[in-house]
Each structure stands twice: as structure tokens, then as C-alpha cells.
Design an enzyme around this catalytic site. Sequence first.
Site, mmCIF file in Angstrom:
data_model
loop_
_atom_site.group_PDB
_atom_site.id
_atom_site.type_symbol
_atom_site.label_atom_id
_atom_site.label_comp_id
_atom_site.label_asym_id
_atom_site.label_seq_id
_atom_site.Cartn_x
_atom_site.Cartn_y
_atom_site.Cartn_z
ATOM 1 N N GLU A 161 18.137 -17.043 -8.105
ATOM 2 C CA GLU A 161 17.649 -15.733 -8.552
ATOM 3 C C GLU A 161 17.040 -15.829 -9.960
ATOM 4 O OE1 GLU A 161 16.822 -13.160 -7.303
ATOM 5 O OE2 GLU A 161 16.986 -11.531 -8.732
ATOM 6 N N TRP B 115 -3.140 -2.654 -1.316
ATOM 7 C CA TRP B 115 -2.754 -4.031 -1.642
ATOM 8 C C TRP B 115 -3.458 -4.879 -0.587
ATOM 9 C CZ3 TRP B 115 0.078 -8.186 0.446
ATOM 10 C CH2 TRP B 115 0.611 -9.094 -0.477
ATOM 11 N N GLU C 280 8.307 -15.061 -10.934
ATOM 12 C CA GLU C 280 7.523 -13.915 -10.447
ATOM 13 C C GLU C 280 7.002 -13.020 -11.558
ATOM 14 O OE1 GLU C 280 9.550 -11.243 -7.733
ATOM 15 O OE2 GLU C 280 11.402 -11.402 -8.851
ATOM 16 N N ARG D 181 4.935 -0.030 -6.042
ATOM 17 C CA ARG D 181 4.908 -0.805 -4.798
ATOM 18 C C ARG D 181 3.966 -2.000 -4.880
ATOM 19 N NH1 ARG D 181 6.455 2.710 -0.221
ATOM 20 N NH2 ARG D 181 5.142 1.507 1.152
ATOM 21 N N CYS E 93 0.820 -1.221 0.000
ATOM 22 C CA CYS E 93 0.000 0.000 0.000
ATOM 23 C C CYS E 93 0.847 1.261 0.000
ATOM 24 C CB CYS E 93 -0.867 0.039 1.246
ATOM 25 S SG CYS E 93 -1.837 -1.427 1.494
HETATM 26 C C1 F6R Z 1 12.086 -10.300 -6.023
HETATM 27 C C2 F6R Z 1 11.963 -9.274 -5.025
HETATM 28 C C3 F6R Z 1 11.698 -9.665 -3.622
HETATM 29 C C4 F6R Z 1 12.519 -8.777 -2.673
HETATM 30 C C5 F6R Z 1 12.157 -9.059 -1.220
HETATM 31 C C6 F6R Z 1 12.988 -8.228 -0.270
HETATM 32 O O1 F6R Z 1 12.367 -9.759 -7.273
HETATM 33 O O2 F6R Z 1 12.060 -8.115 -5.326
HETATM 34 O O3 F6R Z 1 11.976 -11.007 -3.399
HETATM 35 O O4 F6R Z 1 13.868 -9.013 -2.904
HETATM 36 O O5 F6R Z 1 10.804 -8.763 -1.008
HETATM 37 O O6 F6R Z 1 12.815 -6.865 -0.488
HETATM 38 P P1 F6R Z 1 13.834 -5.807 0.049
HETATM 39 O O7 F6R Z 1 15.126 -5.993 -0.660
HETATM 40 O O8 F6R Z 1 13.213 -4.485 -0.237
HETATM 41 O O9 F6R Z 1 13.990 -6.050 1.524
#
Ligand code: F6R
Length: 614
Positions: free
Chosen positions: A487, A81, A494, A27, A2
Amino acid sequence: MCGIIGYIGNKQALPILINGLRRLEYRGYDSAGIAVIEEEKGVRSKEKIVRVKAIGKIDELAKKVVGKDLIGTIGIAHTRWATHGGVTEVNAHPHTGCTDDLVIVHNGIIENYRELKEKYLAGHEIKSQTDTEILAHLIELFYKGDLLSAVREALSQVRGTYGLVVMHASEPNRLVAARLGSPLVIGVGEGEYYIASDTSPMLAHTRNVIFLDDGEIADIGLNKFEIFNVASEKINKDVNHIDWDEAQAQLSGFPHFMLKEIFAQPTVMQDAVRGRYNLEEGTAHLGGINMTVEEMHKVKRVILLACGTASYAAMIGKYAFERLAGISTEVDVASEFRYRDPIIDENTLVFGISQSGETADTLAALREAKRKGAFVRGIVNVVGSTIARETDGGTYIHAGPELAVASTKAYTNMAAVLLLYALQFGRLNRVSLATGQRLLTELRAIPEKMKQILEQSEKIKVLAEKYKNYKDFFFLGRGINFPVALEGSLKLKEISYIHSEAYPGGEMKHGPIALLSPDFPVFAIMTKNQLYDKMRSNVEEIKARKAPIVLIATEGDESAKELANDVIFVPPTMELIEPLLNTLPLQLFAYHTAVLLGRDVDRPRNLAKSVTVE
Ligand code: F6R
């Protein structure tokens, strides 16, 4: 997740709020809404709040506001969201109480909303299934002509997390905002203020911002604002200047942010390492570690806490720390770490790794580690984010704004910063000057080598065309390339919604190999490193099961062509640095596949960029 944007000033709020919502789209959201205190001929005399909500994209909301009297210079808006309650217009924010006089936008979760409803809200007409609406009714109940007092009183009853902004038609020159566990930033403009869940919706107007901390409440008026701490004392807070600018939030000719961000990697990689090493001494110097050499020598264990892609970057860090610094290193998925009994002492160094710096699980895990006495540091992208501010030091990865939901450039920059940290620790004990210099020389060459891979984008698109209709994929890697496989697999699933799994090459024969068939393509990272022969044997086993094989191989390895159906060549580099290159073809493959399948690449279904709830 959100997003919130609020505005109070002398400009028309509507365009600012709608554009702000567009900046928050990255987001992730499923509905949106807006509320403006309506004015007549520039005077807020009608004291009426107009509210419009829509499910789906911001464009839907933008269409619905046409023709509505959203004329006014104060307003709030939200991208939702769904957490409590389905994706419906009624559940979208802003929410009201029984009348439309009070409106609220809220991020977070009110855990005791059922209790609050039972205790206080008998006779109230509750329209939505959300926890937020209960909060709206509660503030309405406590409202006696002073919005700040009503918000305070309501929040004293609440258990949960919030970043919220409230306005009331009877006090049309006022926004009240409060934060506990869900970020809020005040943008300070010329005679105007913005309040948002992150800086992106305000960058076009101001880069001077104040980050609210947990427990703080802001009372924002037309030409003044006050901030109060948990004890309701008035406090002064620093105004920070944000370097990111609006241009970085534009597509700049790219069809998607994800592609722009993949192609930004050579540039932002330079930003991550520049000024952070000394080639002559063969070492890195990341001042953000904020530890004396004596304290660094005492570190016996490193724990890397992160989620998702950041946790795969952390795995690269594990290999680097163990090999270069000889320090036992664990990677913990933050959501698990916080609920077990981790063994931590004063000789443990904990890094929280996060692009957004707001991931709720990572933040909670870091707080737990801090409580147990560890040195806690952050490796973060978003400047001024909660993790950056709550850790006792750390390093920004300088990837610039990452707006595609799927993380790309943040991953490679996280890995580069972890390599620098591992070198810095390694040079205190077992890494020689020559090895340190070699590593740094290779690291400096990475941006150019990345460009060589990016030049193959069209060729990778042809591969995506060939493989896009398969239903399942394997990604295999060994050693430091296992996180690359993880990855690559995550990126594909995704954004293209194709099922894929990642395994260390040696694990295949312990079970997963049973799945192989000509309908199950396998991507294998088989670059020239100490595990090359082992990986080659694994690939032979796959070939024998007639699964289509795509290899990531080192330039000049002609034998790879005989083994595989397709090969993507990458330039040679040192083994520890390989992930910085080997990930790129997999990012491009996922991207092109998703585009060819007509997916919403930058905003894949069900996903949020910043996961600020548990
Ligand atoms: C995948 C992705 C998520 C983030 C995860 C952690 O492409 O973006 O798996 O890596 O939600 O997010 P951060 O790095 O913002 O803590």
C-alpha cells in the site's frame, strides 16, 4: 471515472450542473461538457439545445459557458475519462446525432458500436471517435416523437454497459435515463429531480434518492417520474435517505482531500467499529454477515475479492482470518478471478471489498462467485452502491465520502472491519475470551495511537523533502506488514509518479536485491512483532548494499536508529492490528512527496476514483 449529472425542475440548471460536475471531479476525468435546453423569458419555446464542451478542468468549461445563452431549467452534463477516442473536445460529452436536437451523456462502453454503425448509420455524419456518439445517432434514428420509445429501441440493439441520460429539444420537459452496468441515481427534490452517476453532485440539494438497477429506464418529467424494468413494466422503487452531507464534501481548511482523509482516520475508525463488538464477550457481532451460527461453522474457505488498495486491505484480512478463525483464506484480485476457473462450493464465503461499491471487476467477480453457489457478502463504503445492493449481506465501513482518488481512510476501515469479521468467526472456535478482549481493547485504542502518528506529519514532510528527488523506491514488509508495504508503494507511485516496488523482506535476496544502490532508498516496516528479527536481518542486508534506509519502527526501539538513515516511530500494538498504524506514515510520506513535487495530489493523472469499466 466518467460522471453524469442531470437536472430537471424550476431552478436554473447551469449552476447546478457546473457545481455538480465539480463534485464529480474526484472520480477522475480529462474533459467535460454540458447541454441545456434553452428558454426565452422562462418559456422553453425555442426548443433549442445549447452545448458547451472543454478539455481539461471544470474551470475551463466554466470559463467557456460565460456569455453563452445557457438559460434553462433542464440540462445534462458529463465528465469524461477517455476510453474510446483521445482526449479532445469533439470526443467530450454530451454527444448529438446529425442534428443538435438530441443530446446524450453516457458512462460505460458500447461494445458493438462498430456493427451498429455499419448496420444502421450509413449516411450519418459521425463527428467523434466515441462509442457514445453512435448511440446518439441510433436514438435519433429511432425517434418518432417519443424519446422513451426511441431509447428503448436503440438499447435493444446495444451490447455493452451504460448509464445514460438523454434529452430532446422537441420534448423539452423530459429526461430519459437508463442503466445497465454503470450506476445511476435519481435525486428527488421539491418539484425537481436530479439524475447522476453517484449521489455526490446532488447532496447539496437533496438526500432522498432512488438507485436504478440494471435494465431499468427512468422517464423523468417536470413533476413526475416513472421507472420501468427490463420487461418495460412500470415499477415502484423505495426512496432511500443518504446520511452523508455536503459538509463532508468540503476541504474544511485542508489543502487537499487526501490530507483531510488521512487525518480523518482516527474518527472514521471509531465509526467503523462502534456498536459492532461486545467487549465482555470478547467478540464482534456484525449482523450484516446474515448467516446462522450453523452456517458460519460450515465455512471452510474464505475468498476476499477486491482491486488495488482494497485488495491490500483484503490481504490483512487473510492474515486475520487464518490466524483467528483458522479458516483457509485467499485474496483474489477481482480482474483475475473472473477469468479463471475458481473452485467454489457452498462452504465458501466470499467477500467483495470495495470503497466505491461500483468497481466493475469486483462486481463481476462477485456475480461469478454467487453463480457458483458461494455465500457472497460485501464490505463497502458507498451506501446504496451496486455491490452493497447485490450482495446477500455485508457491512458498510463508514469511512464517509472519500474524494481523493488515492484511497486512505477506506483502506484502514476495510482492514478494521475484516479484523472484526475474523474475530467473530474466530470466537466460534479457537479464539479465547481473553484474546478476543485483548484484541478489542487494542482496537479501541487505535484512534488515539493514530493521532500520535499524524502529529508527526511535519517531520515526515522533512523526510519527503530529503527523498523527493530519488527515482526509485523499495517498500519492504513481512507477514501482516507486507500488505502495508504494498500500500505504501502504491500510494507513492500513484500520486507522486515515482517508481516504487514492494516486496516481502525475505524475497529480496531472490532477485530484487540486485537493484539496490545508494540511489535506491528502501522503506522497511520493522515493528516489534514475531518477525522482527527476520526483518532486521533483511534490513542489515540492505544496509550492506549502502541503500538509504527509512524504518517504520516501534517506539522505544532505539537500535533502529543505528540501522537506518531515518526512522519513523509508531506506538506499539498487537501484531494483527499493526497495519492500522503502520500504513499512516507511508500515506503521509506519499502525500508530502507529491505536494513537494507539485503533483495534482487529489486527481493524479490517468487515474479514476471509481473504475466502472473493465
Ligand atoms: C488506490 C485506489 C485504487 C482502488 C481500486 C478499487 O489508491 O484507490 O487502487 O483501491 O480501484 O476501488 P474500490 O475500492 O472502489 O473498489
